[in-house]
Each structure stands twice: as structure tokens, then as C-alpha cells.
Design a protein around this motif. Structure first.
Motif, PDB file in Angstrom:
ATOM      1  N   LEU A   1     -61.199  11.903 -96.623  1.00 27.08           N
ATOM      2  CA  LEU A   1     -60.138  11.133 -96.771  1.00 27.08           C
ATOM      3  C   LEU A   1     -60.152  10.154 -98.284  1.00 27.08           C
ATOM      4  O   LEU A   1     -61.123  10.199 -98.664  1.00 27.08           O
ATOM      5  CB  LEU A   1     -60.425   9.775 -95.813  1.00 27.08           C
TER       6      LEU A   1
ATOM      7  N   GLN B   1     -67.515  10.825 -98.706  1.00 25.16           N
ATOM      8  CA  GLN B   1     -66.916  12.148 -98.659  1.00 25.16           C
ATOM      9  C   GLN B   1     -66.997  12.826 -97.196  1.00 25.16           C
ATOM     10  O   GLN B   1     -66.415  13.919 -96.945  1.00 25.16           O
ATOM     11  CB  GLN B   1     -67.653  13.022 -99.489  1.00 25.16           C
TER      12      GLN B   1
ATOM     13  N   GLN C   1     -56.763  15.017 -85.464  1.00 26.45           N
ATOM     14  CA  GLN C   1     -56.786  13.528 -84.984  1.00 26.45           C
ATOM     15  C   GLN C   1     -56.760  12.489 -86.308  1.00 26.45           C
ATOM     16  O   GLN C   1     -57.366  12.864 -87.194  1.00 26.45           O
ATOM     17  CB  GLN C   1     -57.494  12.871 -83.797  1.00 26.45           C
ATOM     18  N   ALA C   2     -55.895  11.480 -85.901  1.00 20.71           N
ATOM     19  CA  ALA C   2     -56.295  10.570 -87.138  1.00 20.71           C
ATOM     20  C   ALA C   2     -57.478   9.765 -86.829  1.00 20.71           C
ATOM     21  O   ALA C   2     -58.110   9.878 -85.991  1.00 20.71           O
ATOM     22  CB  ALA C   2     -55.285   9.471 -86.749  1.00 20.71           C
ATOM     23  N   PRO C   3     -58.380   9.211 -87.970  1.00 20.47           N
ATOM     24  CA  PRO C   3     -59.625   8.699 -87.805  1.00 20.47           C
ATOM     25  C   PRO C   3     -59.339   7.319 -86.938  1.00 20.47           C
ATOM     26  O   PRO C   3     -58.347   7.190 -86.590  1.00 20.47           O
ATOM     27  CB  PRO C   3     -59.900   8.098 -89.318  1.00 20.47           C
TER      28      PRO C   3
ATOM     29  N   TYR D   1     -66.884   9.071 -91.570  1.00 16.84           N
ATOM     30  CA  TYR D   1     -66.603   8.605 -92.950  1.00 16.84           C
ATOM     31  C   TYR D   1     -67.290   7.167 -92.908  1.00 16.84           C
ATOM     32  O   TYR D   1     -66.826   6.360 -91.807  1.00 16.84           O
ATOM     33  CB  TYR D   1     -65.012   8.416 -93.400  1.00 16.84           C
TER      34      TYR D   1
ATOM     35  N   PHE E   1     -63.740   5.621 -99.566  1.00 15.68           N
ATOM     36  CA  PHE E   1     -64.297   6.075 -98.302  1.00 15.68           C
ATOM     37  C   PHE E   1     -65.514   7.061 -98.977  1.00 15.68           C
ATOM     38  O   PHE E   1     -65.448   7.508-100.133  1.00 15.68           O
ATOM     39  CB  PHE E   1     -63.414   7.081 -97.748  1.00 15.68           C
TER      40      PHE E   1
ATOM     41  N   TRP F   1     -54.386   2.797 -87.414  1.00 16.54           N
ATOM     42  CA  TRP F   1     -53.971   4.178 -88.118  1.00 16.54           C
ATOM     43  C   TRP F   1     -52.618   4.537 -87.410  1.00 16.54           C
ATOM     44  O   TRP F   1     -52.505   4.715 -86.460  1.00 16.54           O
ATOM     45  CB  TRP F   1     -54.836   5.128 -88.143  1.00 16.54           C
ATOM     46  N   GLY F   2     -51.804   5.199 -88.423  1.00 17.98           N
ATOM     47  CA  GLY F   2     -50.585   5.805 -88.083  1.00 17.98           C
ATOM     48  C   GLY F   2     -51.037   7.115 -87.430  1.00 17.98           C
ATOM     49  O   GLY F   2     -52.363   7.597 -87.607  1.00 17.98           O
ATOM     50  N   GLN F   3     -50.457   7.954 -86.991  1.00 19.43           N
ATOM     51  CA  GLN F   3     -50.446   9.363 -86.679  1.00 19.43           C
ATOM     52  C   GLN F   3     -50.841  10.274 -87.832  1.00 19.43           C
ATOM     53  O   GLN F   3     -51.183  11.496 -87.448  1.00 19.43           O
ATOM     54  CB  GLN F   3     -49.386  10.041 -85.508  1.00 19.43           C
TER      55      GLN F   3
ATOM     56  N   ILE G   1     -61.813   3.754 -86.079  1.00 16.70           N
ATOM     57  CA  ILE G   1     -63.129   2.986 -86.342  1.00 16.70           C
ATOM     58  C   ILE G   1     -64.075   2.795 -85.286  1.00 16.70           C
ATOM     59  O   ILE G   1     -63.745   2.528 -84.028  1.00 16.70           O
ATOM     60  CB  ILE G   1     -62.413   1.392 -86.955  1.00 16.70           C
TER      61      ILE G   1
ATOM     62  N   GLY H   1     -59.086  -1.068 -87.986  1.00 18.10           N
ATOM     63  CA  GLY H   1     -58.704   0.195 -86.860  1.00 18.10           C
ATOM     64  C   GLY H   1     -57.451   0.590 -86.487  1.00 18.10           C
ATOM     65  O   GLY H   1     -57.339   1.185 -85.631  1.00 18.10           O
TER      66      GLY H   1
ATOM     67  N   HIS I   1     -65.878   5.322 -89.612  1.00 18.47           N
ATOM     68  CA  HIS I   1     -64.722   6.110 -88.920  1.00 18.47           C
ATOM     69  C   HIS I   1     -64.997   7.536 -88.421  1.00 18.47           C
ATOM     70  O   HIS I   1     -65.828   7.918 -88.974  1.00 18.47           O
ATOM     71  CB  HIS I   1     -63.550   6.266 -89.920  1.00 18.47           C
TER      72      HIS I   1
ATOM     73  N   GLN J   1     -63.536  10.907 -87.062  1.00 22.68           N
ATOM     74  CA  GLN J   1     -62.291  11.579 -87.103  1.00 22.68           C
ATOM     75  C   GLN J   1     -62.455  13.105 -86.344  1.00 22.68           C
ATOM     76  O   GLN J   1     -63.320  14.022 -86.742  1.00 22.68           O
ATOM     77  CB  GLN J   1     -61.675  12.017 -88.456  1.00 22.68           C
TER      78      GLN J   1
ATOM     79  N   TYR K   1     -51.473   9.069 -94.369  1.00 24.98           N
ATOM     80  CA  TYR K   1     -51.691   8.084 -93.199  1.00 24.98           C
ATOM     81  C   TYR K   1     -51.064   6.464 -93.660  1.00 24.98           C
ATOM     82  O   TYR K   1     -51.553   6.446 -94.811  1.00 24.98           O
ATOM     83  CB  TYR K   1     -53.156   8.060 -92.653  1.00 24.98           C
TER      84      TYR K   1
END
Lengths: 114, 108
Positions: A46, B101, B43-45, B88, B99, A104-106, B47, A102, B37, B39, A95
């Protein structure tokens, strides 16, 4: 519950401009949040791109060397990302998010290719 | 700017084992504003932990965060199949809210 949804072109030509929008629902864009863009190149980690507050105050990743602009549109409850002079290295999943909260978009996969 | 270094890069473990992930900051993280987070592939991360040790509502208690200052740890007490993912850390007291790595937890 805050929901975020990215939209925009999924294919951008080299040297062109990447433009994405994030629609916010379930909360006001004027709430006390730093609205953020994060990207993830295929198979990599990220990367924090930047953030904006509803006042218009913005912070950016210095590594993007002035190519990035984030803006907010209060009337439409959305915020946007613009990245200029793109190359193949800008190909990534993008994103919109408020990561510490917490939300987040898809994500939207943007490919830079001719 | 704070640089976050996560270790190890990859952790190979079996279901039921304990996972210990490290996140080291190049300078003190103010107010321990450090998040973890998760992941999963495709998928999106999401929290898991904020303020270094506070678990988000709905996150199983096998996940715990600890640490302060510059050294932080995420512990998964007993790995479930759905826990094999990339993790992350992120600091968020000041900008840029970078973030680490990432640490990949894979099935041994």
C-alpha cells in the motif's frame, strides 16, 4: 456506516492525466476526517498518496513530485484525485479511504497503457 | 517523515500456531497512533487495531496489538484459515500517514 465508492476511467494513456472521484455516503464530507487516497501496484504494498480535509487543506506524498492534486466537492459530497504525467509505474488499484477509521472503498484498477 | 519497517517479510506458519508481527518506526509515533490493517487476496484492506492496542469492534480477540513509541507488535494467538493474509501497519498522528511494506502470513 460510511461508504466510499471510486469511479473514473480505468485506462489512461502514458503522459496523460489520471482522474478519479470518490463518492461518500453515510457521512458528510465536512465531517472531521482526512479523506485519503491510497494505491497498490499489482503484487505490491500500500502507498499513501495524499489526503484532504473539508476545509481544502491537503497533504501529499512527496515521492509523487508535484504530480498529484486532491480536491473536495462539498455540494456533491465527494473528493477527487488527479495525477498528471502518468507512466506505467502508476498502474495500480486506487482506493479512497479513511484508513484509521476503517473506511475503505472497494478500489478501482487503473491501467496506464497506450 | 516516519518510515515504518515491518518484519518479517513473510511468516510461514500452520493453522493453530501463534503469529508475531513487528512494526518499527524511524521516530516516535505520537500518541501511539498506530493501526494494523489486514488485506486478504482480492479484497480491500480492513482495520484490525487502532491506537496500537485497541481492537476494532467485531475483530476476534485472537488479534491483539501492543507496543509504544517506536516498536509495535501484532499478535495472532491461534491462526485460523482466514487469517492467512497480508498485514500492514500505518501511523496516523501526522502527515504523511505512511504504511509499512507489509508482512505476508502464509500457510506452511
Amino acid at each position: 456506516q460510511v461508504q466510499l465508492r471510486e469511479s473514473g476511467p480505468r485506462l489512461v494513456k502514458p503522459s496523460g492525466t489520471l482522474s478519479l472521484t470518490c463518492a461518500v455516503s453515510g457521512d458528510s464530507i465536512s465531517s472531521s476526517r482526512w479523506w485519503t487516497w491510497v494505491r497498490q501496484p499489482p503484487g505490491k504494498g500500500l502507498e499513501w498518496i495524499g489526503e484532504i480535509y473539508h476545509s481544502g487543506s491537503a497533504n501529499y506524498n512527496a515521492s509523487l513530485k508535484g504530480r498529484v492534486t486532491i480536491s473536495v466537492d462539498k455540494s456533491e459530497n465527494k473528493f477527487s484525485l488527479m495525477l498528471t504525467s502518468v507512466t506505467a509505474a502508476d498502474t495500480a488499484m486506487y482506493y479512497c479511504a479513511d484508513p484509521p477509521s476503517g473506511f475503505w472503498g472497494q478500489g478501482i484498477l487503473v491501467t496506464v497503457s497506450s | 517523515d516516519i518510515v515504518l519497517t515491518q518484519s518479517p517479510g513473510t511468516l510461514s506458519l500452520s493453522p493453530g500456531e501463534r503469529a508475531t508481527l513487528s512494526c518499527r518506526a524511524s521516530q516516535t509515533v505520537n500518541r501511539n497512533y498506530l493501526a494494523w490493517h489486514q488485506q486478504r487476496p482480492g479484497q480491500a484492506p480492513r482495520i484490525l487495531i487502532f491506537e496500537a492496542s485497541r481492537r476494532v469492534t467485531g475483530i476476534p480477540d485472537r488479534f491483539s496489538g501492543s507496543g509504544s513509541g517506536t516498536d509495535f507488535t501484532l499478535t495472532i494467538s491461534r491462526l485460523e484459515p482466514e487469517d492467512f493474509a497480508v498485514y500492514y501497519c500505518q501511523h496516523y498522528a501526522d502527515s504523511p500517514r505512511t504504511f509499512g511494506q507489509g508482512t505476508k502470513v502464509e500457510i506452511k
